[in-house]
Design a protein around this motif. Sequence first.
Motif, PDB file in Angstrom:
ATOM      1  N   MET A  82     -22.149  -6.534 -63.641  1.00 42.16           N
ATOM      2  CA  MET A  82     -22.566  -5.166 -63.336  1.00 42.16           C
ATOM      3  C   MET A  82     -21.380  -4.404 -62.743  1.00 42.16           C
ATOM      4  SD  MET A  82     -25.120  -3.917 -60.421  1.00 42.16           S
ATOM      5  CE  MET A  82     -25.956  -5.443 -60.545  1.00 42.16           C
ATOM      6  N   SER A  83     -21.261  -3.147 -63.150  1.00 38.94           N
ATOM      7  CA  SER A  83     -20.097  -2.432 -62.615  1.00 38.94           C
ATOM      8  C   SER A  83     -20.489  -1.583 -61.397  1.00 38.94           C
ATOM      9  CB  SER A  83     -19.459  -1.612 -63.743  1.00 38.94           C
ATOM     10  OG  SER A  83     -19.561  -0.263 -63.500  1.00 38.94           O
ATOM     11  N   ILE A  84     -19.742  -1.791 -60.347  1.00 37.97           N
ATOM     12  CA  ILE A  84     -19.975  -1.052 -59.100  1.00 37.97           C
ATOM     13  C   ILE A  84     -18.687  -0.308 -58.764  1.00 37.97           C
ATOM     14  CG2 ILE A  84     -20.434  -1.278 -56.606  1.00 37.97           C
ATOM     15  CD1 ILE A  84     -22.072  -3.739 -57.201  1.00 37.97           C
ATOM     16  N   LYS A  85     -18.796   0.988 -58.598  1.00 37.84           N
ATOM     17  CA  LYS A  85     -17.620   1.779 -58.242  1.00 37.84           C
ATOM     18  C   LYS A  85     -17.339   1.583 -56.736  1.00 37.84           C
ATOM     19  CE  LYS A  85     -16.170   6.549 -58.635  1.00 37.84           C
ATOM     20  NZ  LYS A  85     -16.611   7.893 -58.882  1.00 37.84           N
ATOM     21  N   ILE A  86     -16.083   1.429 -56.403  1.00 41.09           N
ATOM     22  CA  ILE A  86     -15.759   1.217 -54.989  1.00 41.09           C
ATOM     23  C   ILE A  86     -14.953   2.416 -54.468  1.00 41.09           C
ATOM     24  CG2 ILE A  86     -14.638  -0.324 -53.310  1.00 41.09           C
ATOM     25  CD1 ILE A  86     -16.477  -2.132 -54.739  1.00 41.09           C
ATOM     26  N   ILE A  87     -15.510   3.092 -53.494  1.00 41.74           N
ATOM     27  CA  ILE A  87     -14.770   4.198 -52.859  1.00 41.74           C
ATOM     28  C   ILE A  87     -14.593   3.795 -51.384  1.00 41.74           C
ATOM     29  CG2 ILE A  87     -14.773   6.709 -52.379  1.00 41.74           C
ATOM     30  CD1 ILE A  87     -17.338   6.619 -54.416  1.00 41.74           C
ATOM     31  N   THR A  88     -13.368   3.515 -51.012  1.00 43.76           N
ATOM     32  CA  THR A  88     -13.171   2.983 -49.650  1.00 43.76           C
ATOM     33  C   THR A  88     -13.016   4.105 -48.624  1.00 43.76           C
ATOM     34  OG1 THR A  88     -10.844   2.774 -50.163  1.00 43.76           O
ATOM     35  CG2 THR A  88     -12.136   0.776 -50.323  1.00 43.76           C
ATOM     36  N   CYS A  89     -13.310   3.769 -47.383  1.00 47.21           N
ATOM     37  CA  CYS A  89     -13.190   4.778 -46.317  1.00 47.21           C
ATOM     38  C   CYS A  89     -11.702   4.973 -45.979  1.00 47.21           C
ATOM     39  CB  CYS A  89     -13.985   4.370 -45.087  1.00 47.21           C
ATOM     40  SG  CYS A  89     -13.319   2.961 -44.240  1.00 47.21           S
ATOM     41  N   LYS A  90     -11.388   6.136 -45.417  1.00 45.78           N
ATOM     42  CA  LYS A  90      -9.971   6.417 -45.121  1.00 45.78           C
ATOM     43  C   LYS A  90      -9.483   5.612 -43.933  1.00 45.78           C
ATOM     44  CE  LYS A  90      -9.332  10.771 -47.378  1.00 45.78           C
ATOM     45  NZ  LYS A  90     -10.686  11.341 -47.654  1.00 45.78           N
ATOM     46  N   LYS A  91     -10.382   5.522 -42.928  1.00 46.90           N
ATOM     47  CA  LYS A  91      -9.957   4.808 -41.719  1.00 46.90           C
ATOM     48  C   LYS A  91     -11.137   3.999 -41.181  1.00 46.90           C
ATOM     49  CE  LYS A  91      -7.655   5.719 -37.278  1.00 46.90           C
ATOM     50  NZ  LYS A  91      -7.824   4.344 -36.948  1.00 46.90           N
ATOM     51  N   SER A  92     -10.921   2.717 -40.962  1.00 48.63           N
ATOM     52  CA  SER A  92     -12.003   1.883 -40.445  1.00 48.63           C
ATOM     53  C   SER A  92     -12.326   2.272 -38.996  1.00 48.63           C
ATOM     54  CB  SER A  92     -11.587   0.413 -40.497  1.00 48.63           C
ATOM     55  OG  SER A  92     -12.553  -0.365 -39.837  1.00 48.63           O
ATOM     56  N   ARG A  93     -13.620   2.110 -38.612  1.00 44.56           N
ATOM     57  CA  ARG A  93     -14.022   2.383 -37.217  1.00 44.56           C
ATOM     58  C   ARG A  93     -14.086   1.091 -36.401  1.00 44.56           C
ATOM     59  NH1 ARG A  93     -18.849   3.164 -37.977  1.00 44.56           N
ATOM     60  NH2 ARG A  93     -18.880   3.294 -40.229  1.00 44.56           N
ATOM     61  N   ILE A  94     -13.662  -0.003 -37.015  1.00 46.22           N
ATOM     62  CA  ILE A  94     -13.904  -1.309 -36.380  1.00 46.22           C
ATOM     63  C   ILE A  94     -13.201  -1.460 -35.018  1.00 46.22           C
ATOM     64  CG2 ILE A  94     -12.029  -2.629 -37.506  1.00 46.22           C
ATOM     65  CD1 ILE A  94     -14.273  -4.833 -37.944  1.00 46.22           C
ATOM     66  N   ASP A  95     -12.045  -0.793 -34.858  1.00 49.53           N
ATOM     67  CA  ASP A  95     -11.312  -0.937 -33.590  1.00 49.53           C
ATOM     68  C   ASP A  95     -12.080  -0.364 -32.399  1.00 49.53           C
ATOM     69  OD1 ASP A  95      -9.386  -2.086 -35.010  1.00 49.53           O
ATOM     70  OD2 ASP A  95      -8.079  -0.312 -35.129  1.00 49.53           O
ATOM     71  N   LYS A  96     -13.039   0.507 -32.678  1.00 50.96           N
ATOM     72  CA  LYS A  96     -13.812   1.129 -31.583  1.00 50.96           C
ATOM     73  C   LYS A  96     -14.997   0.260 -31.149  1.00 50.96           C
ATOM     74  CE  LYS A  96     -12.676   5.914 -32.462  1.00 50.96           C
ATOM     75  NZ  LYS A  96     -12.440   6.176 -33.919  1.00 50.96           N
ATOM     76  N   VAL A  97     -15.207  -0.848 -31.862  1.00 51.17           N
ATOM     77  CA  VAL A  97     -16.412  -1.648 -31.589  1.00 51.17           C
ATOM     78  C   VAL A  97     -16.102  -2.770 -30.597  1.00 51.17           C
ATOM     79  CG1 VAL A  97     -18.176  -3.111 -32.662  1.00 51.17           C
ATOM     80  CG2 VAL A  97     -17.275  -1.132 -33.900  1.00 51.17           C
ATOM     81  N   ASP A  98     -16.956  -2.887 -29.577  1.00 55.94           N
ATOM     82  CA  ASP A  98     -16.803  -3.967 -28.608  1.00 55.94           C
ATOM     83  C   ASP A  98     -17.700  -5.134 -29.050  1.00 55.94           C
ATOM     84  OD1 ASP A  98     -16.709  -5.667 -26.513  1.00 55.94           O
ATOM     85  OD2 ASP A  98     -17.445  -4.257 -24.997  1.00 55.94           O
ATOM     86  N   PHE A  99     -17.121  -6.064 -29.776  1.00 54.00           N
ATOM     87  CA  PHE A  99     -17.908  -7.166 -30.341  1.00 54.00           C
ATOM     88  C   PHE A  99     -18.432  -8.126 -29.268  1.00 54.00           C
ATOM     89  CE2 PHE A  99     -16.108  -5.594 -34.247  1.00 54.00           C
ATOM     90  CZ  PHE A  99     -17.080  -5.872 -35.200  1.00 54.00           C
ATOM     91  N   GLN A 100     -17.897  -8.014 -28.051  1.00 52.14           N
ATOM     92  CA  GLN A 100     -18.379  -8.887 -26.966  1.00 52.14           C
ATOM     93  C   GLN A 100     -19.680  -8.348 -26.373  1.00 52.14           C
ATOM     94  OE1 GLN A 100     -17.106 -11.727 -26.241  1.00 52.14           O
ATOM     95  NE2 GLN A 100     -15.096 -11.621 -27.220  1.00 52.14           N
ATOM     96  N   ASN A 101     -19.960  -7.064 -26.623  1.00 60.37           N
ATOM     97  CA  ASN A 101     -21.147  -6.442 -26.008  1.00 60.37           C
ATOM     98  C   ASN A 101     -21.936  -5.637 -27.040  1.00 60.37           C
ATOM     99  OD1 ASN A 101     -20.912  -6.999 -23.077  1.00 60.37           O
ATOM    100  ND2 ASN A 101     -18.896  -6.057 -23.434  1.00 60.37           N
ATOM    101  N   LEU A 102     -22.327  -6.287 -28.105  1.00 60.91           N
ATOM    102  CA  LEU A 102     -23.044  -5.552 -29.159  1.00 60.91           C
ATOM    103  C   LEU A 102     -24.513  -5.393 -28.793  1.00 60.91           C
ATOM    104  CD1 LEU A 102     -21.783  -7.191 -32.487  1.00 60.91           C
ATOM    105  CD2 LEU A 102     -21.310  -4.871 -31.661  1.00 60.91           C
ATOM    106  N   SER A 103     -25.038  -4.200 -28.998  1.00 56.89           N
ATOM    107  CA  SER A 103     -26.488  -4.045 -28.882  1.00 56.89           C
ATOM    108  C   SER A 103     -27.050  -4.166 -30.295  1.00 56.89           C
ATOM    109  CB  SER A 103     -26.821  -2.699 -28.255  1.00 56.89           C
ATOM    110  OG  SER A 103     -26.232  -1.695 -29.041  1.00 56.89           O
ATOM    111  N   PHE A 104     -28.284  -3.747 -30.518  1.00 55.16           N
ATOM    112  CA  PHE A 104     -28.865  -3.901 -31.856  1.00 55.16           C
ATOM    113  C   PHE A 104     -28.964  -2.548 -32.555  1.00 55.16           C
ATOM    114  CE2 PHE A 104     -31.999  -4.075 -35.120  1.00 55.16           C
ATOM    115  CZ  PHE A 104     -31.745  -5.291 -35.732  1.00 55.16           C
ATOM    116  N   GLY A 105     -28.331  -2.453 -33.737  1.00 52.32           N
ATOM    117  CA  GLY A 105     -28.607  -1.311 -34.604  1.00 52.32           C
ATOM    118  C   GLY A 105     -27.834  -0.045 -34.321  1.00 52.32           C
ATOM    119  N   LYS A 106     -26.641  -0.170 -33.777  1.00 53.80           N
ATOM    120  CA  LYS A 106     -25.864   1.037 -33.491  1.00 53.80           C
ATOM    121  C   LYS A 106     -24.482   1.031 -34.138  1.00 53.80           C
ATOM    122  CE  LYS A 106     -28.147   2.767 -29.486  1.00 53.80           C
ATOM    123  NZ  LYS A 106     -28.839   1.870 -28.596  1.00 53.80           N
TER     124      LYS A 106
END
Length: 351
Positions: free
Chosen positions: A1-25
């Motif tokens: 199946m063909s899926i078009k991939i459009i990537t984001c310009k800049k990831s937001r991952i650096d803003k995430v505190d993986f040590q203190n994740l809540s649910f669904g945000k």
Amino acid sequence: MSIKIITCKKSRIDKVDFQNLSFGKEFSDHIFITEFDGKNWVNKRIQPFEAIPLNITLSALHYGQSIFEGLKAFRDINNQIQIFRPKDNFIRMNKSANRMCMQEIPEDIFFSGLVELCKIDNKWISNIQGNSYYLRPLMFAIDDSFGVHASENYVFAIIGCAVGAYYSKNLKLKVETEFSRACIGGTGFAKTAGNYAASLLATKKANKEGYDQILWTDVIEHKYIEELGSSNIFLLYENKLITPNLRGTVLDGITRDSVIKLAITFGYSVEERVISIDEIIQLHTSNKLIEIFATGTAASVISIKELSYYGHSINLEIKENNLASKLKNKLEEIKLSKTDDIFNWNFHVKI
Ligand code: COI
């Protein structure tokens, strides 16, 4: 199946505190999305997580044709990505679609969407204990019409979200005797938005009274227990684990099913049957009731410390190493490939 991939310009991952994740945000950088145009699922794509243009007339907003699923991906001890029981979510999603008179989603689209999203946003799947990547497939009707009929056009999308625990403590429940969630012949077994909307007022009231959650009961007598706002329920007495049977009013939880299967391997007998509040009170009064716990994808397995029915409280001592924690640990060990996946529940995503 063909899926078009459009990537984001800049990831937001650096803003995430993986040590203190809540649910669904903490939504990951991309979503999978496709539209049903009345004939075919078209324009399958991975695109950046951002607002999508939609009409104010879209029928899901007016008449509620909207369904969803919840499942989790994990990074196991071998650094591999595993999704827990996705086939079961796929099957349940189409059961919901049928009940809500919506288009079914084909298996290859459901699975390709999950896989491509996990691949592109794999950095969001952390190996920190207690964290996971929550996948939220959803489908909603997009016909522009005020006529009340099943829509011909739909959006199917999958959102990913880095999450921690849904509940941070054991729960205090109020047995709900005023409001009702589901009746036989209704939509109780479907994972449809309206069921959750209908639960909000009762939950808000219970929260104000100091309870964490409500325990729904049957619509006629409010005497027979069904499920919590977002999970299924189990009770343990003697060597017996009991849970309300699926009778059209209870969600067919995938964690519920996993717990039933695991408990049997632990040597418990499991009964899915009608359970009355009177029986629970009787078991407690005769010192037979050992544990109550709730199960769900988001909640995992969580102990209940108090159950209140018309002001009558049942308090339960939560022992370390109780059945709830044994089941929770076993499930986690399977998801993280720390033990044999004897039921073949993990679906491996090759990066
Ligand atoms: C889940 O456990 O996946 C649920 O759907 C519960 C909730 C967050 C709505």
